[in-house]
Design an enzyme around this catalytic site. Structure first.
Site, short mmCIF file in Angstrom:
data_model
loop_
_atom_site.label_atom_id
_atom_site.label_comp_id
_atom_site.label_asym_id
_atom_site.label_seq_id
_atom_site.Cartn_x
_atom_site.Cartn_y
_atom_site.Cartn_z
N LYS A 75 58.33 -0.72 49.41
CA LYS A 75 58.86 0.88 48.67
C LYS A 75 58.39 2.12 48.39
CE LYS A 75 59.86 2.90 44.48
NZ LYS A 75 59.70 3.78 45.39
N CYS A 81 43.03 9.08 42.40
CA CYS A 81 43.09 8.23 41.19
C CYS A 81 41.36 7.78 40.98
CB CYS A 81 43.76 6.29 41.49
SG CYS A 81 42.76 5.66 42.65
N GLU A 123 44.58 11.33 31.58
CA GLU A 123 44.67 11.56 32.96
C GLU A 123 45.57 12.49 33.02
OE1 GLU A 123 47.45 9.33 35.80
OE2 GLU A 123 45.53 9.24 37.10
N SER A 144 51.26 5.03 38.45
CA SER A 144 51.12 4.75 36.90
C SER A 144 50.71 3.72 35.93
CB SER A 144 51.52 5.69 36.18
OG SER A 144 52.65 5.86 36.71
N GLU A 183 59.15 7.81 46.35
CA GLU A 183 60.38 8.49 46.72
C GLU A 183 60.28 10.25 46.97
OE1 GLU A 183 59.27 7.31 43.92
OE2 GLU A 183 60.51 7.62 41.94
P1 NAD Z 1 54.71 6.20 39.28
O1 NAD Z 1 53.69 5.06 38.83
O2 NAD Z 1 55.34 7.75 39.16
O3 NAD Z 1 55.04 5.65 40.72
C1 NAD Z 1 54.67 5.10 41.80
C2 NAD Z 1 56.08 3.85 42.43
O4 NAD Z 1 56.21 3.31 41.47
C3 NAD Z 1 56.48 4.57 42.74
O5 NAD Z 1 56.87 4.29 44.30
C4 NAD Z 1 58.27 4.83 42.23
O6 NAD Z 1 58.95 5.30 42.19
C5 NAD Z 1 57.17 4.05 41.33
N1 NAD Z 1 58.27 3.05 40.25
C6 NAD Z 1 57.96 4.31 39.29
N2 NAD Z 1 59.00 3.78 37.89
C7 NAD Z 1 59.10 3.34 38.01
C8 NAD Z 1 59.31 1.78 37.14
N3 NAD Z 1 59.92 2.02 35.79
N4 NAD Z 1 59.66 0.44 37.47
C9 NAD Z 1 58.82 0.32 38.64
N5 NAD Z 1 58.63 1.10 39.65
C10 NAD Z 1 58.89 2.13 38.89
O7 NAD Z 1 52.93 7.09 40.01
P2 NAD Z 1 52.72 8.68 40.83
O8 NAD Z 1 52.78 9.87 40.02
O9 NAD Z 1 54.12 8.28 42.70
O10 NAD Z 1 51.49 8.25 41.18
C11 NAD Z 1 49.99 8.86 40.55
C12 NAD Z 1 49.87 7.78 40.02
O11 NAD Z 1 49.13 6.93 40.37
C13 NAD Z 1 48.17 8.64 39.07
O12 NAD Z 1 48.14 7.81 37.83
C14 NAD Z 1 47.16 7.61 40.02
O13 NAD Z 1 45.86 7.45 39.09
C15 NAD Z 1 47.76 6.72 40.30
N6 NAD Z 1 47.26 5.99 41.90
C16 NAD Z 1 46.47 4.89 41.19
C17 NAD Z 1 45.33 4.74 42.06
C18 NAD Z 1 44.62 2.86 42.42
O14 NAD Z 1 44.47 2.62 43.87
N7 NAD Z 1 44.04 3.41 40.84
C19 NAD Z 1 45.24 4.58 43.92
C20 NAD Z 1 46.59 6.56 43.92
C21 NAD Z 1 47.19 6.60 42.95
#
Ligand code: NAD
Length: 495
Positions: free
Chosen positions: A188, A296, A395, A241, A191
């Protein structure tokens, strides 16, 4: 305005969901609508898991050497399509074309590494681990030898949930190794930028992956939550996140799944007075402002030790001011837009908090030569930031760099280790002693010496510490093979 709806890929077929609510996918450089993401219901996740479950028995029994032939073909297909996919990433995410190509290359590394599954999955044996005397008749009446071995076997259906910031690369931390090990997969993606990920999965059919081995379902939290609790899903990989990752980890493990959740970060660079100056400035520049700070591994805080700030701050500000901000596909552009208006509003809020909490704004990304439309914020630099300020702790996920000062290396390392995150930290120094102290005491999963970004390499495990990671086995490297398999020990005795 485009009304193209991103399609799910289930059992090898494109599935269009016209009943779903949709979310516009916006080109953040222009504001133009690129496509629509179907925010499908959890039943679509059920369909995808059913397809993956159906494909699992045959795929897991396919010899691993045959499975990786699909990856070899896939790598070539991806190479052939790299330009088109990079264009999609630029349009729906906003990063520069160079950054898009670079991230695809890192994804290809993961395909190559997963192609080593026949070696990585090899078990180990220990003949004559014991001698059985209970039916003692043979082996010259001394007893019967017992042999033992451990095999690595696939788990079943695995699920991946991925973020917006690397829509093609991050999924490749997951599915290539998962399927190489004999699992089937449901992804998944975010979006916000679903098209390039959809293309990535679609190409798997051309590489000969059987239908159902690799599936993709679009949607939001409810689709993700169905995947992480679905009774037929054995393992969950998540990148995103910290707030969501912690929830995914707790929910998935409570439902009996294996889980690895790579999460948010606050990454520091320490600048020592003896550092090579241009390496330090270039390294921090790329780390803080590359991908518009939406990484990240973005180095978003610097601790200048001693008098290093005297040369570092002016040089860094000058170099940051020179970065050309604009659409990712325009010539000479070094930094693209943020992913969305919401992200722009959030980042501007952090700039305002830095000002109101008393940091010195050296370069203001709200001003300068920015395109009139689009989600642009320019490189921003704060000096005299203290560890308790919001911009030093949270962050930001945007092009905002905070500079702190410390009178010794020990105090600088303390500032780094105070963070609740521990994804990465780097030091710039010419002193082996300082570097060694740093690398032995810094609390971060990825540490670097004289590099701005200790980037994930396909052959090594990758994840942070503390609130940057929930789980045990990391992404990539041998950890990934271990995550997507379990061990089975066999003990044999021939009477
Ligand atoms: P996000 O957490 O908003 O979304 C990530 C995924 O989770 C998406 O597919 C989203 O649809 C899904 N999601 C959102 N809410 C959810 C819920 N309540 N339950 C289940 N799934 C849910 O993250 P983002 O804004 O897309 O990405 C940025 C974040 O990702 C930053 O915090 C960044 O540091 C982190 N990141 C971490 C790494 C790493 O390797 N540590 C790598 C890339 C990005």
């Amino acid at each position: 305005m485009s009304s193209q709806i991103a399609e799910h890929i289930i059992a090898g077929a494109r599935v269009r969901d016209d009943d779903a609510k949709t979310l516009p996918v916006i080109n953040p450089a222009t504001g133009a609508q690129v496509a629509l993401t179907p925010m499908s219901s959890p039943e679509m996740a059920d369909r995808a898991v059913a397809a993956a479950s159906a494909a699992y028995p045959a795929w897991s029994e396919t010899p691993v050497g045959d499975r990786v032939q699909c990856l070899f073909r896939y790598k070539q297909i991806l190479e052939n399509n790299i330009g088109d996919i990079a264009d999609m990433v630029v349009a729906e995410h906003g990063k520069t074309r160079g950054e898009a190509i670079g991230s695809l290359r890192r994804g290809i590394d993961c395909i190559e590494f997963a192609s080593a599954a026949p070696v990585l999955m090899m078990g180990r044996t220990l003949p004559q681990i014991a001698v059985s005397t209970s039916f003692c008749r043979t082996e010259d009446e001394g007893g019967i030898g017992v042999d033992s071995q451990v095999d690595r076997v696939p788990l079943g259906v695995c699920a991946g949930i991925t973020p917006f910031n690397f829509p093609v690369m991050v999924p490749m931390w997951m599915w290539p190794m998962a399927v190489a090990c004999g699992n089937t997969f449901v992804l998944k993606p975010s979006e916000l930028d679903p098209l390039s990920t959809t293309r990535e999965i679609e190409l798997a059919k051309d590489a000969g992956f059987p239908d159902g081995v690799l599936n993709l379902v679009h949607g939001g939290a409810d689709v993700a939550n169905r995947l992480i609790t679905h009774p037929d899903v054995r393992a969950v990989s998540f990148v995103g996140s910290t707030k969501v990752g912690q929830h995914v980890y707790q929910t998935a493990t409570a439902a009996g799944k294996r889980a690895q959740c790579m999460c948010g970060a606050k990454n520091f660079a320490i600048i020592m007075p003896d550092a090579n100056r241009s390496a330090a400035v270039d390294g921090v520049l790329g780390s803080a402002f590359g991908n518009t700070g939406q990484r990240c591994l973005a180095g978003s805080a610097v601790v200048c030790v001693g008098d290093s700030a005297d040369w570092f701050v002016p040089a860094l500000v000058e170099a940051a001011r020179a970065i050309k901000v604009g659409p990712g596909d325009a010539a000479g552009v070094g930094m693209g837009p943020l992913v969305s208006e919401a992200a722009k509003t959030r980042v501007i809020g952090y700039i305002e908090s830095g000002v109101s909490e008393g940091a010195t704004l050296m370069l203001d990304g709200r001003e300068g030569e920015l395109p009139l439309t689009g989600c642009f914020v320019g490189p921003t630099v704060f000096d005299h930031v203290t560890p308790s300020m919001t911009i030093a702790r949270e962050e930001i996920f945007g092009p905002v760099l905070s500079i702190l000062r410390a009178d010794s290396l020990d105090r600088a390392i303390d500032s780094v280790n105070q963070s609740e995150f521990g994804n990465m930290a780097v030091i710039f120094t010419d002193s082996g002693h300082a570097a060694r102290k740093f690398q032995r005491t810094v609390q971060a999963g990825m540490a670097g010496v004289n590099v701005g970004v200790p980037a994930p390499m396909a052959v090594f495990p990758f994840a942070g510490w503390k609130k940057s990671f929930f789980g045990d086995l990391h992404a990539n490297g041998e950890d990934a093979m271990r995550f997507y398999t379990e061990s089975r020990v066999l003990v044999t005795r021939w009477l």
